[in-house]
Design an enzyme around this catalytic site. Structure first.
Site, PDB file in Angstrom:
ATOM      1  N   ARG A  14      78.097 -24.052 -10.430  1.00 25.32           N
ATOM      2  CA  ARG A  14      77.740 -25.237 -11.206  1.00 25.32           C
ATOM      3  C   ARG A  14      78.525 -26.454 -10.722  1.00 25.32           C
ATOM      4  NH1 ARG A  14      75.135 -25.179 -15.712  1.00 25.32           N
ATOM      5  NH2 ARG A  14      75.700 -23.002 -16.163  1.00 25.32           N
ATOM      6  N   GLU A  37      73.409 -18.429  -7.860  1.00 22.31           N
ATOM      7  CA  GLU A  37      72.581 -19.431  -8.533  1.00 22.31           C
ATOM      8  C   GLU A  37      73.269 -20.790  -8.489  1.00 22.31           C
ATOM      9  OE1 GLU A  37      72.915 -20.300 -12.841  1.00 22.31           O
ATOM     10  OE2 GLU A  37      73.181 -18.136 -13.060  1.00 22.31           O
ATOM     11  N   THR A  66      70.136 -22.673 -15.276  1.00 27.15           N
ATOM     12  CA  THR A  66      69.838 -23.724 -16.257  1.00 27.15           C
ATOM     13  C   THR A  66      68.416 -24.247 -16.043  1.00 27.15           C
ATOM     14  OG1 THR A  66      72.193 -24.298 -16.028  1.00 27.15           O
ATOM     15  CG2 THR A  66      70.915 -25.650 -17.502  1.00 27.15           C
ATOM     16  N   LYS A 126      70.763 -11.843 -19.632  1.00 30.01           N
ATOM     17  CA  LYS A 126      72.171 -12.238 -19.648  1.00 30.01           C
ATOM     18  C   LYS A 126      72.554 -12.555 -21.086  1.00 30.01           C
ATOM     19  CE  LYS A 126      72.554 -17.259 -19.006  1.00 30.01           C
ATOM     20  NZ  LYS A 126      72.901 -18.373 -18.122  1.00 30.01           N
ATOM     21  N   GLY A 156      82.964 -16.661 -19.767  1.00 29.33           N
ATOM     22  CA  GLY A 156      84.303 -16.161 -20.050  1.00 29.33           C
ATOM     23  C   GLY A 156      84.692 -14.895 -19.305  1.00 29.33           C
ATOM     24  N   GLY A 176      81.040 -17.988 -13.572  1.00 28.89           N
ATOM     25  CA  GLY A 176      81.010 -19.435 -13.465  1.00 28.89           C
ATOM     26  C   GLY A 176      82.350 -20.035 -13.114  1.00 28.89           C
ATOM     27  N   SER A 177      83.017 -20.624 -14.117  1.00 31.36           N
ATOM     28  CA  SER A 177      84.199 -21.441 -13.840  1.00 31.36           C
ATOM     29  C   SER A 177      85.386 -20.646 -13.292  1.00 31.36           C
ATOM     30  CB  SER A 177      84.617 -22.207 -15.095  1.00 31.36           C
ATOM     31  OG  SER A 177      84.873 -21.319 -16.164  1.00 31.36           O
TER      32      SER A 177
END
Length: 205
Positions: A14, A37, A66, A126, A156, A176-177
């Site tokens: 992202r 993705e 998204t 998901k 998370g 993700g992050s």
């Protein structure tokens, strides 16, 4: 239904820009990932996604996250996307993606949403945001879902807690992050990707 990549971890990049995309995707693939993705709230995704598909499309399941509208699915199909990930259950988005032969992994939180997604043709689910629900919730939800449907934890998930989600019945996770934050170095992406692959291999023994 088997998840169709060797490693059931999805790299979520992202915020990546077209200038960075090729190098960072290369780093996660070199670490062992084979599903990526690029969310549509990333800058100039219209450039990043086709570029990544062109370079790595034969090596990995490349797609978009998204995804909210059927017309976006049309656009992504023309770019050669093979994976559609959504944050919500929008049956028409799922049906449109399935009609193109794409793999669809929509985001859901409840049994109702999960079954609506499956009815529309989703091949995987998901649970998002996983950290807000916890592994016990997913384990309970898995009890009513068809056992052959791959379920991914997203939100998370870290190398340290990945095993908890697998123990709860998830086939894998979307990352993700903890894997990629906008602006980080390629070296950092490679380091985190390697940590996740190692954590998965250890947890899946």
């Amino acid at each position: 239904m088997q998840w169709q990549t060797n490693l059931p971890l999805i790299a979520i990049l992202r915020g990546i820009t077209p200038d960075e995309a090729i190098a960072h995707v290369g780093a996660v693939l070199d670490a062992g990932f084979d599903a990526v993705e690029i969310p549509l709230n990333s800058p100039e995704w219209e450039k990043s996604i086709p570029a990544v598909v062109q370079v790595y499309g034969d090596r990995a399941l490349i797609g978009a996250g998204t995804v909210l509208k059927p017309e976006q699915v049309d656009q992504l199909a023309q770019m050669g996307c093979k994976l559609i990930v959504t944050p919500n259950i929008q049956p028409e988005v799922i049906r449109r993606a399935v009609s193109y032969g794409m793999t669809v992994c929509p985001g859901c939180a409840t049994a109702s949403e999960a079954f609506n997604a499956l009815e529309a043709g989703a091949q995987a689910l998901k649970i998002f945001p996983s950290s807000a629900f916890g592994p016990a919730y997913i384990k309970a939800l898995k009890a009513v879902l068809p056992p052959e449907i791959p379920v991914f934890a997203v939100g998370g998930v870290t190398p340290e807690n990945l095993g908890q989600w697998l123990d709860a019945g998830c086939v894998g996770a979307g990352l993700g992050s903890d894997l990629y934050r906008a602006g980080q170095t390629v070296e950092r992406t490679a380091q985190q990707a390697t940590a996740f692959v190692k954590a998965y291999q250890e947890a899946a023994k």
